[in-house]
Design a protein around this motif. Structure first.
Motif, PDB file in Angstrom:
ATOM      1  N   UNK A 187      44.298  24.710  19.226  1.00  0.00           N
ATOM      2  CA  UNK A 187      42.858  24.819  18.922  1.00  0.00           C
ATOM      3  C   UNK A 187      42.023  25.049  20.178  1.00  0.00           C
ATOM      4  N   UNK A 188      42.496  25.926  21.052  1.00  0.00           N
ATOM      5  CA  UNK A 188      41.839  26.149  22.343  1.00  0.00           C
ATOM      6  C   UNK A 188      40.698  27.156  22.205  1.00  0.00           C
ATOM      7  N   UNK A 189      39.529  26.734  22.666  1.00  0.00           N
ATOM      8  CA  UNK A 189      38.370  27.626  22.747  1.00  0.00           C
ATOM      9  C   UNK A 189      37.829  27.565  24.167  1.00  0.00           C
ATOM     10  N   UNK A 190      37.193  28.661  24.577  1.00  0.00           N
ATOM     11  CA  UNK A 190      36.668  28.693  25.950  1.00  0.00           C
ATOM     12  C   UNK A 190      35.474  29.626  26.046  1.00  0.00           C
ATOM     13  N   UNK A 191      34.466  29.144  26.786  1.00  0.00           N
ATOM     14  CA  UNK A 191      33.278  29.935  27.086  1.00  0.00           C
ATOM     15  C   UNK A 191      33.151  29.998  28.603  1.00  0.00           C
TER      16      UNK A 191
ATOM     17  N   UNK B 192      24.974  27.762  27.708  1.00  0.00           N
ATOM     18  CA  UNK B 192      23.979  28.090  26.698  1.00  0.00           C
ATOM     19  C   UNK B 192      23.900  29.604  26.484  1.00  0.00           C
ATOM     20  N   UNK B 193      23.997  30.025  25.211  1.00  0.00           N
ATOM     21  CA  UNK B 193      23.848  31.433  24.874  1.00  0.00           C
ATOM     22  C   UNK B 193      25.054  32.292  25.196  1.00  0.00           C
ATOM     23  N   UNK B 194      26.183  31.684  25.611  1.00  0.00           N
ATOM     24  CA  UNK B 194      27.358  32.480  25.955  1.00  0.00           C
ATOM     25  C   UNK B 194      28.294  32.601  24.753  1.00  0.00           C
TER      26      UNK B 194
END
Length: 600
Positions: free
Chosen positions: A344-348, A367-369
């Motif tokens: 369940x890996x997420x990245x910004x 923020x906003x990415x």
């Protein structure tokens, strides 16, 4: 950063050198005390002449004056300079340089990627230079002036109370003017410092990409852009220091008025018999020295003001916390098997952050990415050959960055042999991973040095048999003997003496020399001609045996025999399986294959 914090950090930098600084301050105090004696002796000689004393007595006093001067110049001053160089300046410079490198090494790879290297280099260079500038200015200018003013003021009061008050009043007025000027111009000087950093960034970008500039005939354009930006910065600097000159001239008038008041008051005192001619000579000499030193404060202030802005930015950088934290007592599994799991890996990606104080404000970095990776789930078993395919910007390289812990995921967990990556000893883990990147970065050193670089400086422990084996696997063996000194040939900056294909092979050899449990090949055959592509592909097949191998590729011909192929699109894993399976079940993979149908 407030001045109190700045001062605290500056003192902290020199904590290991307090003994040397204390001795230098004592020598400064002794030297300034000796400066008091010579004018005092001259005054007494004058009084003796006026009183008709014998030449013998006067000569004895003169010899005493020569002895004091000799003591000051040949002993105190000479030892001061010797001690400063041998016990402080050189050692402090080395200490600060190492402290900077230690700090930079704590930054995550992601922080290095996000931070413009030209800006960082400029902040470090200016900062370290300005730390030395402030230190030398304090030791050679500020401390002597302060000590001299205090000693001479006390001595002036001892000779004549009225004249002492006149000089003290002038000094206080001059000091107040300096504080006012400093407060007025400090913020503006800091703003110009930031603009100069940005201007130097432009220049460093030009120099870094000079080949691209020339090959595209853009010399005049980039010079014009740099000149335009420099013109703006230089005009701001000229305006600032022109205003500063006006204010400092008004400030220095205080010294002129004080000298006039000293002469007038001294004349009155002499006329009413409250002081002798010798006393006046002593007083004029002491007051002239003290007030003369006060006039130099303007120059000192400008030096310190400029250096302060540079050091402040440097201290801000030194305060930046690494965004990849290493836990205490991290896990060291020993030999890694090489199983990799994303859960369940997420990245910004965080916003780009320049090292400037204004960025120390609280900001929402994400923020906003958009998510570069969204809820990724996959397992690569130990020893498997896995590939990630997808269009540019789909998220393939992000997966590798997260696996190498250049960044930590914003959500989810990465497991290596069942251990959370964040709990592993990062250096130990990276030592078990060999990576061949799309752009191979090489040092301006020998071929041997570049291949054995991951071995922590222990290249001498690498046997010729091991080096030959790695060379054969990576195909370095096909060209190294043609170099002028074989493995000991200096290959030049960025490996300029080698071709693109040869650099790739050196990159593969460097990855293999540490016998990694996990091998990552990130676009290892990109930008190569057909012949070199075939050579590298054959090398990749051999080196992938008996270890977990991950391949990132645009050319699907390089990965069609992989045990697992993961299709990445828009930051999501949209397909998983072997080539034949994906051709039946994954629309995105079919499109990728059809766009490169000629390779099958």
């Amino acid at each position: 950063m407030k001045f109190k914090q700045f001062a605290g950090k500056f003192v902290e930098f020199y904590r290991n050198f307090w003994k040397a600084i204390t001795i230098l301050l004592l020598l400064t105090l002794l030297g300034q005390a000796l400066n008091l004696i010579a004018p005092y002796i001259y005054g007494k000689i004058l009084d003796a002449l006026v009183a008709g004393k014998s030449a013998k007595d006067i000569m004895l006093v003169a010899v005493l004056s020569l002895g004091v001067y000799t003591l000051q110049t040949m002993v105190v001053d000479r030892y001061f300079y010797w001690y400063n160089i041998n016990k402080l300046r050189i050692d402090a410079h080395q200490y600060i340089s190492e402290k900077t490198l230690d700090k930079v090494m704590t930054f995550s790879v992601g922080q290095d990627i996000n931070q413009n290297s030209g800006v960082k280099q400029d902040v470090i260079t200016r900062g370290e230079h300005s730390v030395a500038t402030i230190t030398n200015t304090l030791l050679y200018e500020v401390f002597p002036v302060v000590i001299q003013v205090i000693l001479f003021s006390a001595a002036l009061f001892f000779i004549n109370l009225k004249l002492g008050f006149v000089v003290l009043a002038g000094m206080i007025a001059h000091l107040a003017a300096n504080i006012y000027i400093n407060c007025k111009f400090k913020e503006e000087a800091g703003q110009i410092e930031e603009k100069e950093i940005d201007n130097n960034k432009i220049r460093s970008e030009i120099l870094r990409n000079i080949e691209t500039v020339k090959l595209n005939s853009q010399e005049e354009r980039v010079i014009s852009e740099y000149r335009e930006d420099s013109f703006t910065v230089n005009n701001l600097s000229k305006k600032l220091w022109s205003k500063y000159t006006l204010y400092s001239s008004c400030r220095d008038m205080i010294i002129g008025l004080t000298k006039f008041a000293v002469i007038a008051t001294g004349a009155v005192c002499y006329s009413n018999g409250s002081c002798s001619a010798g006393d006046l000579l002593i007083f004029f000499s002491w007051s002239s020295s003290a007030l003369g030193k006060m006039t130099s404060i303007g120059t000192i202030q400008r030096i310190l003001m400029t250096a302060y802005a540079s050091v402040k930015n440097y201290f801000v950088m030194m305060d930046v916390e690494p965004d990849v934290r290493i836990v205490s007592n991290p896990v060291k599994p020993g030999k890694y098997l090489g199983q990799i799991e994303f859960k369940n890996v997420s990245f910004v990606y965080p916003k780009r952050n320049y090292i400037e104080e204004k960025n120390k404000k609280e900001t929402k970095l994400f923020e906003g990415r958009h998510e570069a990776l969204s809820n990724a789930n996959f397992i690569i078993r130990a020893g498997q050959k896995a590939a990630f395919v997808g269009h540019s910007g789909s998220g393939k390289s992000t997966i590798i960055k997260l696996l190498m812990r250049a960044y930590d995921p914003t959500a989810g967990q990465i497991l290596i042999d069942g251990h959370d990556l964040r709990l592993l000893d990062l250096r130990d883990f990276r030592n078990s991973v060999g990576i061949v990147e799309q752009q191979i970065l090489l040092f301006d050193n020998t071929l041997r040095y570049n291949i054995t670089f991951p071995l922590n400086g222990k290249s001498e422990l690498v046997s010729d048999e091991m080096l030959d084996k790695v060379s054969r696997l990576s195909r370095v063996s096909e060209f190294y003997h043609r170099l002028e000194n074989g493995f000991d040939t200096i290959i030049g900056e960025r490996g300029v003496k080698l071709s693109g294909g040869q650099c790739k092979r050196v990159g593969i050899a460097r990855a293999l020399i540490k016998d990694p449990s996990i091998l990552i090949l990130d676009e290892a055959t990109s930008d190569l001609d057909a012949q070199n592509d075939a050579i590298i592909q054959q090398a990749m097949k051999e080196v992938a045996k008996e270890r977990t191998t991950i391949i990132i590729a645009h050319r699907l011909s390089t990965i069609k025999d992989a045990d697992k192929i993961f299709v990445v699109n828009g930051g999501k894993i949209v397909g998983e399986g072997k080539h034949a399976e994906l051709m039946k079940s994954c629309f995105e993979y079919q499109n990728l294959v059809h766009s490169q149908v000629h390779v099958f």
